[in-house]
Design a protein around this motif. Structure first.
Motif, PDB file in Angstrom:
ATOM      1  N   LEU A  90       0.834  -1.210   0.000  1.00 47.72           N
ATOM      2  CA  LEU A  90       0.000   0.000   0.000  1.00 47.72           C
ATOM      3  C   LEU A  90       0.863   1.252   0.000  1.00 47.72           C
ATOM      4  CD1 LEU A  90      -2.803   1.277   0.110  1.00 47.72           C
ATOM      5  CD2 LEU A  90      -2.723   1.123   2.600  1.00 47.72           C
ATOM      6  N   GLU A 140      -7.650  -2.299  -4.661  1.00 41.17           N
ATOM      7  CA  GLU A 140      -8.625  -3.034  -3.849  1.00 41.17           C
ATOM      8  C   GLU A 140      -8.066  -4.392  -3.415  1.00 41.17           C
ATOM      9  OE1 GLU A 140     -12.503  -3.595  -5.567  1.00 41.17           O
ATOM     10  OE2 GLU A 140     -13.352  -4.262  -3.660  1.00 41.17           O
ATOM     11  N   LEU A 155      -5.957  -3.842  -0.398  1.00 39.24           N
ATOM     12  CA  LEU A 155      -6.776  -3.614   0.796  1.00 39.24           C
ATOM     13  C   LEU A 155      -7.404  -4.920   1.298  1.00 39.24           C
ATOM     14  CD1 LEU A 155      -8.555  -0.209  -0.065  1.00 39.24           C
ATOM     15  CD2 LEU A 155      -6.535  -0.612   1.376  1.00 39.24           C
ATOM     16  N   PHE A 202      -5.451  -4.364   8.114  1.00 36.66           N
ATOM     17  CA  PHE A 202      -6.347  -3.242   7.798  1.00 36.66           C
ATOM     18  C   PHE A 202      -7.722  -3.489   8.375  1.00 36.66           C
ATOM     19  CE2 PHE A 202      -3.853  -2.778   3.540  1.00 36.66           C
ATOM     20  CZ  PHE A 202      -2.807  -2.149   4.209  1.00 36.66           C
ATOM     21  N   VAL A 211     -11.303  -1.881   7.165  1.00 39.34           N
ATOM     22  CA  VAL A 211     -12.154  -0.968   6.394  1.00 39.34           C
ATOM     23  C   VAL A 211     -13.529  -1.613   6.251  1.00 39.34           C
ATOM     24  CG1 VAL A 211     -10.252   0.073   5.114  1.00 39.34           C
ATOM     25  CG2 VAL A 211     -11.396  -1.932   4.190  1.00 39.34           C
ATOM     26  N   THR A 245     -14.175  -2.449   1.100  1.00 37.52           N
ATOM     27  CA  THR A 245     -12.915  -2.276   0.367  1.00 37.52           C
ATOM     28  C   THR A 245     -13.105  -1.475  -0.922  1.00 37.52           C
ATOM     29  OG1 THR A 245     -13.213  -4.441  -0.688  1.00 37.52           O
ATOM     30  CG2 THR A 245     -11.803  -4.346   1.279  1.00 37.52           C
ATOM     31  N   ALA A 262     -13.398   2.180   0.105  1.00 42.04           N
ATOM     32  CA  ALA A 262     -12.089   2.617   0.603  1.00 42.04           C
ATOM     33  C   ALA A 262     -11.139   2.841  -0.575  1.00 42.04           C
ATOM     34  CB  ALA A 262     -11.518   1.586   1.562  1.00 42.04           C
ATOM     35  N   THR A 263     -11.210   1.974  -1.565  1.00 41.79           N
ATOM     36  CA  THR A 263     -10.385   2.130  -2.768  1.00 41.79           C
ATOM     37  C   THR A 263     -10.648   3.469  -3.434  1.00 41.79           C
ATOM     38  OG1 THR A 263     -10.320  -0.255  -3.185  1.00 41.79           O
ATOM     39  CG2 THR A 263      -9.933   1.198  -5.067  1.00 41.79           C
ATOM     40  N   VAL A 266      -6.816   3.375   6.928  1.00 42.92           N
ATOM     41  CA  VAL A 266      -7.224   1.983   6.719  1.00 42.92           C
ATOM     42  C   VAL A 266      -6.694   1.046   7.806  1.00 42.92           C
ATOM     43  CG1 VAL A 266      -7.294   2.352   4.233  1.00 42.92           C
ATOM     44  CG2 VAL A 266      -5.236   1.371   5.284  1.00 42.92           C
TER      45      VAL A 266
END
Lengths: 195, 195
Positions: free
Chosen positions: B87, B135, B138, B147, B149, B152, B155-156, B193
């Motif tokens: 990431l 993605e 994540l 992570f 979230v 995903t 969040a992406t 995240v």
DNA sequence: TGTTTAACTGAACATCCGTTCAGAAAAAAG
DNA sequence: CTTTTTTCTGAACGGATGTTCAGTTAAACA
């Protein structure tokens, strides 16, 4: 033949603005003609000039109206509480406000370069004052030890970019309600600036 | 008088693309005329059609070139390590790549609606495959417990919107280097995240 | 009722648009 | 050198552009 039955200034004016907003959002300011707007309203192109001095003013008035509404609604919310709760309020407000007017958001972010320099300066000033409120929240939070950001100005722009991005994918018919979206984004914002 | 001294296909072709990119970025696709592009290159409008079948293809080729370069450079980077380091690599790459080509970024994000439906589908597919890589990172991080979230996909899009937003304010003459900007954004992304 | 006023039409203005193409000229090939 | 090929010009095409305005008609007023 002129002025067909049922036509009134009070309804035509707003209808011009609505048609212009919808068309500018879908095709872009430069790609939309005055004749196209007029056709949408059901009127000849010349009649538009009873409601706007020119095409540029039509764009500017839409943008200024959007920014004025943003700042007015923002000012109406009480800004009490500590930095964390104020940031949550700001986050949820921003998402809710922007998702409610996708066309105006689109036009206001995409057509800045089609404004005359003077008009651009006005819109830029309004936008700046909105950003300043968020930066104030971040600064207060940093001072209180609740937030930890390397640069409040950059964090402000990063948060706003992230939140405004919601308008590019959210659809009313989708699986998530606005409140659910608010909560997901608030979770990310809260963690991103947390101490 | 035709073909003035010193004119060559090998130099004119790229110059047409460069002029079109610069003008599209500053004024928008619809507001730029073929005669304007030609004047920038120092040629008559008709000569442009030796290098592009039409104006629409000029836009599409610029966008596809941008997306191809994005995916090619991305693929060239080794994608080793755990989700956190991948990431970080993605975050720094995204900022560096986008800050290096502000005009192409601007055009690629603003002129999507000026693409024909078929051309739009192509660009959209390329963009999707770029998003899918993030993605995937994540998702791996969530599976590994690194992570946390809620969604995903959202969040992406949120991370990409935040990162791409850097192009709206960064100036080379400013106080921060690209590496410093990378670090500031990576700090926010990492925390946003984090589990 | 007749008169005034506001809203709109339809045509016109000069100018620009993307694109095509015959012909000219420079570069490349022989 | 001559011939071929590539690159570009300059004019033209039909149509669209923002904006203006004299004239017409419906609504508001007296």
């Amino acid at each position: 033949m002129a002025r067909t039955a049922g036509s009134h200034s009070e309804t035509t004016g707003p209808r011009v603005q609505e048609a212009a907003l919808r068309l500018f959002a879908r095709q872009g300011f430069a790609a939309v003609s005055m004749r196209q707007i007029a056709a949408e309203v059901g009127v000849q192109a010349g009649a538009l000039y009873n409601y706007t001095p020119d095409k540029q003013s039509l764009l500017f008035d839409l943008m200024r109206g959007h920014m004025d509404a943003l700042l007015a609604e923002r000012a109406a919310r009480g800004a009490g509480g500590d930095a964390v709760s104020r940031l949550e309020e700001f986050t949820r407000f921003h998402i809710r406000f922007h998702l409610a007017r996708p066309d105006a958001v689109f036009v206001s972010y995409m057509e800045l370069r089609n404004l005359s320099p003077e008009n651009f300066a006005v819109i830029e000033g309004l936008r700046r004052s909105y950003e300043d409120e968020l930066e104030g929240i971040l600064r207060d939070g940093v001072a209180a030890g609740q937030f930890d950001v390397a640069d409040t100005k950059i964090a402000t722009l990063a948060v706003i970019a992230m939140l405004t991005g919601v308008t590019t994918w959210y659809r009313e018919a989708g699986r998530l309600s606005v409140t659910e979206v608010e909560t997901i984004y608030w979770d990310m914002v809260r963690k991103a600036v947390a101490a």
